[in-house]
Design an enzyme around this catalytic site. Structure first.
Site, mmCIF file in Angstrom:
data_model
loop_
_atom_site.group_PDB
_atom_site.id
_atom_site.type_symbol
_atom_site.label_atom_id
_atom_site.label_comp_id
_atom_site.label_asym_id
_atom_site.label_seq_id
_atom_site.Cartn_x
_atom_site.Cartn_y
_atom_site.Cartn_z
ATOM 1 C CB SER A 119 -68.832 94.358 -16.990
ATOM 2 O OG SER A 119 -68.040 94.347 -15.836
ATOM 3 C CG HIS A 140 -69.586 95.231 -21.887
ATOM 4 N ND1 HIS A 140 -70.819 94.868 -21.411
ATOM 5 C CD2 HIS A 140 -68.692 94.425 -21.238
ATOM 6 C CE1 HIS A 140 -70.694 93.904 -20.529
ATOM 7 N NE2 HIS A 140 -69.415 93.620 -20.414
ATOM 8 C CD GLU A 152 -74.277 96.372 -22.808
ATOM 9 O OE1 GLU A 152 -73.394 95.810 -22.120
ATOM 10 O OE2 GLU A 152 -75.421 96.575 -22.380
ATOM 11 C CG ASN A 190 -72.908 92.656 -17.088
ATOM 12 O OD1 ASN A 190 -73.125 91.483 -17.354
ATOM 13 N ND2 ASN A 190 -71.761 93.248 -17.336
#
Ligand code: CAA
Length: 282
Positions: A119, A140, A152, A190
């Site tokens: 992440s 991701h 992602e 994130n």
């Protein structure tokens, strides 16, 4: 390059979700973890998710069995030698991921692509652990994997066009929509989500609001499907802290300082849903 067998390292909440969507797309899946009980738990979660789909009439019982039949559990990472593409979804710890990639690099044939579901750890640093950096990429997935539409895709500095294209195509095969991000700490998802969650923890820490009020503000005021503290409990507070540390260390910018209360919860073993206690009790 055709992908028939898909390897998933890790059978936790991300790993079992990825294994499920890969098996549902028709691929054979090898799902590994370090202990028998972990892979058994991962398989049980998949079984439960598929059973819910059967109850809702979204899938037949025979289809469920076929999906489960395509997943081979194992506790030997060396079994990944039979995979055409491998995604790693282990705990968000750099040393651990580095060791997994070193081992995958030694057991998988050189043409096999190795993806990480990290992440926030830079893909370039992970790729550097292998002798095939052009075949290493970030894939991701979002939690809960069977529900969330996004993947992602993160290109490391050395990632080849072929690796990128095959990964992008796999996302489509899994019924997901891919978005491309460059290899900077936290990527896109994130970099934006975790500072918001961290700020919600600061609101709790400083007594600005109770957990229920903080979450109600974001749910009803901003139309988020769940509040940031409930979402942190879903993601896992250890993972949230690890991501904030990566942002803080990666950018050396105080705006990413993890909230001391988040650290205190993690130190106490209050990790969210998976431990039965986080900002809420489960
Ligand atoms: N596994 C599989 N399916 C699940 C599930 C799970 N853990 N949780 C819910 N579902 C399914 C339900 O079965 C239901 O399916 P149907 O539509 O077929 O009936 C559907 O999802 C909706 O569930 P619910 O009605 O129970 O509840 P809801 O509408 O409140 O949705 C939610 C639950 C999907 C989790 C929703 O609250 C949500 O989208 N929350 C935000 C999740 C999010 O932001 N995820 C990203 C986290 S960040 C991340 O993952 C990246 C990282 O690196 C940290």
């Amino acid at each position: 390059m055709d992908i028939f067998t898909f390897g998933v390292v890790g059978s936790g909440q991300m790993g079992n979700g990825i294994a499920q969507v890969a098996a549902q797309s028709g691929l054979k899946v090898i799902m590994s973890d370090i202990k028998e009980e972990f892979v058994a738990k991962g398989l049980a979660v998949i079984d439960k998710n598929l059973a819910r789909n059967v109850e809702k009439g979204k899938m037949t019982a025979a289809e469920k069995e076929a999906v489960l039949g395509r997943i081979k559990p194992t506790v030997n990472l060396s079994d990944m030698a039979a995979a055409d593409y491998v995604v790693e979804a282990a705990v968000e710890r750099e040393d651990l991921k580095f060791n997994i990639f070193k081992e995958l690099d030694s057991v998988c044939p050189p043409h096999v692509m190795l993806a990480s579901n990290t992440s926030s750890i830079p893909i370039g640093r992970i790729a550097f652990q292998t002798k095939r950096p052009e075949r290493v990429i970030g894939m991701h997935f979002m939690n809960p994997v069977p529900v969330m539409k996004l993947v992602e895709v993160i290109r490391g500095i050395a990632t080849s066009d072929e690796t990128f294209q095959i990964t992008w195509n796999l996302c489509e095969k899994f019924g997901k929509t891919a978005a491309q991000a460059a290899d900077y700490p936290g990527f896109i998802a994130n970099r934006i989500l975790l500072p918001m969650i961290n700020e919600a923890v600061y609101c709790l820490f400083e007594g600005v609001g109770k957990p229920e009020d903080i979450d109600t503000v974001m749910k009803l005021g901003m139309n988020h499907p769940m509040g940031p503290l409930a979402l942190a409990d879903l993601i896992g507070l250890d993972t949230c802290l690890a991501i904030m540390e990566t942002l803080y260390n990666g950018f050396k910018d105080s705006k990413y300082r993890p909230c001391p209360l988040l650290r205190k919860y993690v130190e106490a073993g209050w990790l969210g849903r998976k431990s039965g206690r986080g900002f809420y009790s489960y």
